[in-house]
Design a protein around this motif. Structure first.
Motif, short mmCIF file in Angstrom:
data_model
loop_
_atom_site.label_atom_id
_atom_site.label_comp_id
_atom_site.label_asym_id
_atom_site.label_seq_id
_atom_site.Cartn_x
_atom_site.Cartn_y
_atom_site.Cartn_z
N MET A 1 0.81 -1.23 0.00
CA MET A 1 0.00 0.00 0.00
C MET A 1 0.84 1.28 0.00
O MET A 1 0.46 2.27 -0.63
N ASN A 2 1.98 1.28 0.70
CA ASN A 2 2.75 2.53 0.77
C ASN A 2 3.22 3.02 -0.60
O ASN A 2 3.14 4.22 -0.88
N PRO A 3 3.68 2.10 -1.49
CA PRO A 3 4.05 2.59 -2.83
C PRO A 3 2.85 3.19 -3.59
O PRO A 3 3.02 4.11 -4.39
N VAL A 4 1.65 2.68 -3.31
CA VAL A 4 0.46 3.25 -3.99
C VAL A 4 0.24 4.68 -3.49
O VAL A 4 -0.03 5.59 -4.29
N LEU A 5 0.40 4.87 -2.18
CA LEU A 5 0.24 6.23 -1.64
C LEU A 5 1.32 7.16 -2.21
O LEU A 5 1.05 8.33 -2.52
N ASP A 6 2.55 6.63 -2.36
CA ASP A 6 3.63 7.44 -2.95
C ASP A 6 3.28 7.82 -4.39
O ASP A 6 3.55 8.93 -4.84
N SER A 7 2.68 6.88 -5.11
CA SER A 7 2.31 7.16 -6.49
C SER A 7 1.20 8.23 -6.55
O SER A 7 1.24 9.12 -7.42
N ILE A 8 0.25 8.15 -5.61
CA ILE A 8 -0.81 9.18 -5.58
C ILE A 8 -0.17 10.55 -5.30
O ILE A 8 -0.54 11.57 -5.90
N ASP A 9 0.80 10.56 -4.42
CA ASP A 9 1.52 11.80 -4.10
C ASP A 9 2.17 12.37 -5.37
O ASP A 9 2.07 13.57 -5.67
N ALA A 10 2.80 11.48 -6.15
CA ALA A 10 3.47 11.92 -7.38
C ALA A 10 2.44 12.44 -8.39
O ALA A 10 2.71 13.40 -9.12
N ILE A 11 1.26 11.83 -8.40
CA ILE A 11 0.20 12.30 -9.31
C ILE A 11 -0.21 13.73 -8.93
O ILE A 11 -0.35 14.60 -9.80
N SER A 12 -0.40 13.98 -7.63
CA SER A 12 -0.79 15.33 -7.19
C SER A 12 0.28 16.34 -7.62
O SER A 12 -0.04 17.44 -8.09
N GLN A 13 1.54 15.96 -7.46
CA GLN A 13 2.62 16.91 -7.79
C GLN A 13 2.69 17.16 -9.28
O GLN A 13 2.89 18.29 -9.73
N GLU A 14 2.51 16.09 -10.06
CA GLU A 14 2.51 16.24 -11.52
C GLU A 14 1.35 17.13 -11.96
O GLU A 14 1.50 18.02 -12.79
N CYS A 15 0.19 16.89 -11.36
CA CYS A 15 -1.00 17.67 -11.73
C CYS A 15 -0.77 19.15 -11.38
O CYS A 15 -1.11 20.04 -12.16
N GLN A 16 -0.16 19.39 -10.22
CA GLN A 16 0.11 20.78 -9.83
C GLN A 16 1.00 21.47 -10.87
O GLN A 16 0.74 22.60 -11.29
N SER A 17 2.07 20.76 -11.32
CA SER A 17 2.96 21.39 -12.31
C SER A 17 2.21 21.70 -13.60
O SER A 17 2.40 22.76 -14.19
N VAL A 18 1.36 20.76 -14.03
CA VAL A 18 0.63 21.00 -15.28
C VAL A 18 -0.31 22.20 -15.11
O VAL A 18 -0.33 23.11 -15.94
N LEU A 19 -1.06 22.22 -13.97
CA LEU A 19 -2.03 23.31 -13.77
C LEU A 19 -1.32 24.66 -13.72
O LEU A 19 -1.79 25.65 -14.28
N GLU A 20 -0.15 24.69 -13.06
CA GLU A 20 0.55 25.97 -12.92
C GLU A 20 1.21 26.41 -14.22
O GLU A 20 1.52 27.59 -14.39
N ALA A 21 1.41 25.45 -15.13
CA ALA A 21 2.00 25.82 -16.43
C ALA A 21 0.94 26.23 -17.44
O ALA A 21 1.24 26.81 -18.49
N MET A 22 -0.33 25.93 -17.13
CA MET A 22 -1.40 26.20 -18.11
C MET A 22 -1.78 27.68 -18.11
O MET A 22 -1.85 28.29 -17.05
N PRO A 23 -2.05 28.26 -19.28
CA PRO A 23 -2.57 29.63 -19.30
C PRO A 23 -3.99 29.68 -18.75
O PRO A 23 -4.62 28.63 -18.59
N ALA A 24 -4.48 30.88 -18.46
CA ALA A 24 -5.80 31.03 -17.84
C ALA A 24 -6.90 30.33 -18.65
O ALA A 24 -7.77 29.68 -18.10
N ASN A 25 -6.84 30.51 -19.96
CA ASN A 25 -7.82 29.82 -20.81
C ASN A 25 -7.09 28.82 -21.69
O ASN A 25 -6.72 29.11 -22.82
#
Ligand SMILES: Nc1ncnc2c1ncn2[C@@H]1O[C@H](COP(=O)(O)OP(=O)(O)O)[C@@H](O)[C@H]1O
Ligand SMILES: C[C@@](O)(CCOP(=O)(O)O)CC(=O)O
Ligand SMILES: [Mg+2]
Length: 396
Positions: free
Chosen positions: A261-285
């Motif tokens: 289970m711990n590696p699954v939680l680590d993977s979810i953590d990595a997904i959140s971080q990846e998503c944050q980078s994508v969202l912050e790189a996206m323009p407003a529209n």
């Protein structure tokens, strides 16, 4: 003695990624929803505390002197800020709630009594007040109704006992508290969430307090630098579930299979971080090119959430139905039923959305498109409320 009427509200939330993992110290990304819980507080002349919670069928009142006596019974013990099991047992006995009762009305009453007594023990006497809570949010569906309730209670009780100011000036329609006051509201709301959830991460009450879009990890709240306009379809499977039970189930699984289970939680953590980078790189529209990654992250996380045991056949069905329209979904909140979110692209046509909605409704689900990034806990003048809220809060 408190002499003013107050109306305030707090938003529900959508967790984009990181539910459950956040309870175990991983990153979550969450945004405030445009559905809110409202609380009206009025002075109550006859030395009573009255609470009405129509969403969970509670109408209760107690004599203020009885509550004072109950509070004095804890003299020498600290009421803040930690709902100890023994204190909750005493409150259950006082309110006639069976040990271990987890029905919505029991948890809501217990959270109210705990917050009322703990806050008054720290900041003054138990006030004679009449409180009515009404919500636009479905209860127990993954949209943070428990946190919105706890944030409203914390803000109202802290304001009424003078621990924080009442920032709404004559003629203003809405007002918010200072950062320092919001921090105090958030910390008390977290205690209310502890009564309802058992072991909350604190992400839901943080979004209810500050609103907008946040990254949350182990109590550290960071507003996202930039949030593009995201179109999200919310679907409520209407399958009831309890966050407390689901959170406890995940903990059990981690204890049973830590190496799995711990590696699954680590993977979810990595997904959140990846998503944050994508969202912050996206323009407003944003243009459509950013979406394949966001969609894939939804798919992977949905699989992970199934692995940690918080899926449900209704959520599988939701994902299958939206996939048949080329759309990607995941559960949001505690899972086990409740709500799922579907990412809509800027170029997803209204016809495609309508077709997906039709098929989801045919499954008995309810769905609607949402706006995200709503403001956090807010004081309102009566004249600024819409007709539906005004009507709900005018019921006496
Ligand atoms: N409007 C409300 N009035 C009173 N209690 C509420 C309200 N909304 C939520 N609650 C409390 O929160 C509980 C639901 O919380 P939870 O299981 O965490 O689901 P969620 O937070 O996803 O809606 C209910 O059982 C009830 O105790
Ligand atoms: C599962 C969890 O991550 C979110 C629960 O949200 P909700 O109560 O289902 O809206 C628990 C928590 O963070 O406290
Ligand atoms: Mg909750």
């Amino acid at each position: 003695m408190w002499e003013r009427n107050l109306v305030l509200s707090a938003p529900g939330k959508v967790i984009l990624h990181g539910e459950h993992a956040v309870v175990h110290g991983k990153v979550a990304l969450a945004v405030a929803l445009d559905l809110r819980t409202f609380l009206r507080l009025r002075p109550c002349a006859e030395g009573r505390v009255c609470v009405r919670l129509p969403g969970v069928g509670v109408v209760r009142s107690w004599d203020t002197p009885r509550l004072q006596a109950l509070r004095r019974g804890f003299a020498g013990r600290r009421w803040e800020p930690d709902p100890a099991a023994q204190q909750l047992d005493t409150l259950r006995e006082f309110a006639g709630i069976a040990a271990g009762a987890s029905a919505p009305e029991s948890l809501a009453t217990l959270a109210f009594l705990y917050m009322c007594l703990a806050i008054s023990a720290k900041y003054g006497d138990v006030l004679s007040v009449d409180i009515l809570v009404w919500s636009e949010l479905p209860t127990g569906a993954g949209l943070g109704s428990s946190a919105a309730y706890a944030v409203c209670l914390a803000a109202a009780l802290l304001t009424a006992c003078g621990a924080i100011s009442c920032p709404l000036k004559e003629g203003e329609s809405t007002a918010r508290w200072t950062e320092e006051e919001l921090t105090l509201i958030n910390s008390w709301a977290f205690q209310g969430e502890r009564v309802i959830h058992g072991n909350p991460s604190g992400v839901d009450n943080a979004v209810g307090t500050w609103g907008g879009a946040l990254r949350y990890q182990s109590g550290k709240i960071t507003p996202l630098k930039r949030v593009p306009t995201l179109r999200i379809l919310l679907t409520n499977t209407k399958v009831p579930r309890s966050t407390k039970v689901l959170v406890a189930g995940v903990k059990e699984k981690i204890l049973k299979f830590p190496a799995i289970m711990n590696p699954v939680l680590d993977s979810i953590d990595a997904i959140s971080q990846e998503c944050q980078s994508v969202l912050e790189a996206m323009p407003a529209n944003p243009s459509p090119e950013y979406y394949p990654v966001l969609e894939e992250l939804f798919d992977i996380n949905q699989h992970h959430l199934n692995v940690i045991g918080v899926g449900h056949p209704s959520l599988d069905r939701l994902c299958r139905v939206t996939a048949s329209h080329g759309l990607h979904s995941k559960l949001t909140g505690a899972g086990g039923g409740g709500c799922g979110i579907t990412l809509l692209r800027p170029d997803t046509s209204p016809l495609a959305v309508e077709a997906a909605k039709r098929d989801l409704c045919a499954c008995g689900f309810e769905c609607w498109e949402t706006n995200i990034g709503a403001p956090g806990v807010t004081l309102h003048s009566f004249s600024s409320l819409n007709a539906e809220v005004l009507h709900a809060l005018s019921e006496s």
